[in-house]
Design an enzyme around this catalytic site. Structure first.
Site, PDB file in Angstrom:
ATOM      1  N   GLY A  63       9.262  -4.537   2.536  1.00  0.00           N
ATOM      2  CA  GLY A  63       8.170  -4.196   3.428  1.00  0.00           C
ATOM      3  C   GLY A  63       6.985  -3.195   2.777  1.00  0.00           C
ATOM      4  O   GLY A  63       6.515  -2.292   3.224  1.00  0.00           O
ATOM      5  N   SER A  64       6.740  -3.846   1.548  1.00  0.00           N
ATOM      6  CA  SER A  64       5.451  -3.048   0.901  1.00  0.00           C
ATOM      7  C   SER A  64       4.197  -2.705   1.925  1.00  0.00           C
ATOM      8  O   SER A  64       3.465  -1.991   1.706  1.00  0.00           O
ATOM      9  CB  SER A  64       5.049  -3.665  -0.455  1.00  0.00           C
ATOM     10  OG  SER A  64       4.973  -4.917  -0.494  1.00  0.00           O
ATOM     11  N   SER A  65       3.910  -3.808   2.390  1.00  0.00           N
ATOM     12  CA  SER A  65       2.503  -3.918   3.202  1.00  0.00           C
ATOM     13  C   SER A  65       2.773  -3.027   4.397  1.00  0.00           C
ATOM     14  O   SER A  65       1.886  -2.081   4.576  1.00  0.00           O
ATOM     15  CB  SER A  65       2.510  -5.128   3.942  1.00  0.00           C
ATOM     16  OG  SER A  65       2.746  -6.279   3.120  1.00  0.00           O
ATOM     17  N   ALA A  80       4.762  -0.251   4.477  1.00  0.00           N
ATOM     18  CA  ALA A  80       4.913   1.109   3.589  1.00  0.00           C
ATOM     19  C   ALA A  80       3.496   1.622   3.095  1.00  0.00           C
ATOM     20  O   ALA A  80       3.165   2.917   3.669  1.00  0.00           O
ATOM     21  CB  ALA A  80       6.021   1.133   2.605  1.00  0.00           C
ATOM     22  N   ASP A 137       9.225  -2.941  10.699  1.00  0.00           N
ATOM     23  CA  ASP A 137       9.092  -2.387   9.214  1.00  0.00           C
ATOM     24  C   ASP A 137       8.007  -0.940   9.279  1.00  0.00           C
ATOM     25  O   ASP A 137       8.352  -0.311   8.529  1.00  0.00           O
ATOM     26  CB  ASP A 137       8.367  -3.472   8.354  1.00  0.00           C
ATOM     27  CG  ASP A 137       7.369  -4.274   8.946  1.00  0.00           C
ATOM     28  OD1 ASP A 137       7.120  -4.069  10.141  1.00  0.00           O
ATOM     29  OD2 ASP A 137       6.829  -5.252   8.159  1.00  0.00           O
ATOM     30  N   GLY A 164      10.476  -8.298  -0.567  1.00  0.00           N
ATOM     31  CA  GLY A 164      10.756  -8.373   1.067  1.00  0.00           C
ATOM     32  C   GLY A 164      11.130  -6.974   1.676  1.00  0.00           C
ATOM     33  O   GLY A 164      11.658  -6.778   2.523  1.00  0.00           O
TER      34      GLY A 164
END
Ligand code: MEV
Length: 326
Positions: free
Chosen positions: A111-113, A115, A156, A109
């Site tokens: 925030g890979s999406s 980033a 994010d 969680g």
């Protein structure tokens, strides 16, 4: 035009204000020093080739004309939509080879999406000499997140771009840096992946059942966020810890905590943390504790003992940047 560019963007940790920030309220978020790295190379032809081992996609190939198609696997949709939105906004088209590599698991969680979306669009801006400024990068990246995910405040995306620690209001109405040194944080992962869109929808159902009560909770969260912003600049970690505990109670009242999160939060407090709360959507993912430096090891041990995994991260990492080594 450049041939190949590598950009990295940091992961994030929400410190105060989750959920209320979806409804026009502020939140405070810090970038962490675990980064998502994206290399983009312009190629001849009309194919996007994507190698994203952390997103479970190896040698994924898609026609540039078909980008952002609903049939695209969820794991690669953010990259594919980011490319489509960038090309559409600039009237451009090119073959591309993209590789992503993450320092952190997409399960945390962190925030890979957001980033990966930010890094992809910034890399394209560099390659095609578009010089997008941070605000333009935010708008295009946030649009991409909404296109794929349907919901989200955009916090994010903002912290992946600006980095450090920011005070953020829904949809980027305010994005302001908070002056603070690195924070004495301990982060514990529950081992459970949170479903953010589902949790946002549950809070929305609660809101529709009892608007007065839930808006009252959002107002109380807003007060905490504004007080916390001031306390960060004063470095008052004792009071910040108390505010974290209050914020956690309000998140509990929104039904977004979980037994696993509660256990890690309680054990960190018993081990001497100033305060602790869930970080992000809730339901799983991570909790965060603010700790006196001499209690750090004890708090980490208590979190592991309670079944969590300690994730070592530093706060206030730099925002999206060009990486020299390709
Ligand atoms: C999720 O990490 C935080 C939420 O506030 C959603 C959002 O702000 O996009 C629940």
């Amino acid at each position: 035009m450049k041939k190949k560019v590598k950009i990295s963007a940091p992961g994030k940790l929400m410190l105060f204000g989750e959920h209320a920030v979806v409804y026009g309220k502020p939140c405070i978020v810090t970038a962490v020093d675990e980064r998502m790295k994206v290399s983009v190379e312009a190629t001849d032809g009309n194919l996007l080739t994507l190698n994203a081992p952390d997103l479970i996609a190896s040698d994924y190939v898609e026609k540039i004309d078909k980008l952002g198609d609903e049939s695209v696997p969820k794991e690669v949709r953010f990259v594919s939509k980011a490319v489509k939105n960038f090309f559409d906004s600039r009237g451009l088209k090119s073959g591309l080879k993209i590789e992503t590599k993450s320092d952190f698991s997409s399960k945390f969680g962190f925030g890979s999406s957001s980033a990966v979306t930010v890094a992809t669009i910034k890399a394209l801006s560099e390659i095609f000499d578009c010089n997008l400024d941070n605000r333009e990068l935010f708008e295009l990246s946030y649009k991409t997140i909404l296109d794929v995910q349907g919901v989200g405040s955009g916090f994010d995306v903002a912290v992946a771009i600006w980095g450090e620690m920011i005070y953020f209001v829904t949809k980027g109405k305010k994005i302001e840096k908070i002056d603070s040194p690195e924070l004495p944080l301990v982060v514990g992962y529950t081992g459970i992946k949170a479903d953010t869109p589902m949790l946002i929808s549950e809070v929305n159902k609660l809101l529709n059942k009892d608007k007065k009560r839930v808006f009252g909770i959002f107002d109380s969260i807003e007060k905490i966020v504004n007080e916390a912003r001031q306390l960060f600049t004063e470095r008052d970690y004792v009071k910040l810890g108390e505010l974290m505990n209050e914020n956690q109670k309000l998140l509990d009242a929104l039904n977004v905590s979980s037994p696993e999160l509660d256990k890690l939060i309680e054990s960190s407090k018993l081990a001497g943390a100033y305060g602790a709360k869930l970080s992000g959507a809730g339901g799983g993912d991570c909790m965060v504790a603010l700790v006196p430096p001499d209690k750090k090891v004890k708090v980490e041990g208590a979190i592991e003992e309670a079944g969590g995994t300690v994730i070592n991260v530093k706060s206030r990492a730099q925002g999206a940047r060009i990486e020299k080594n390709i």
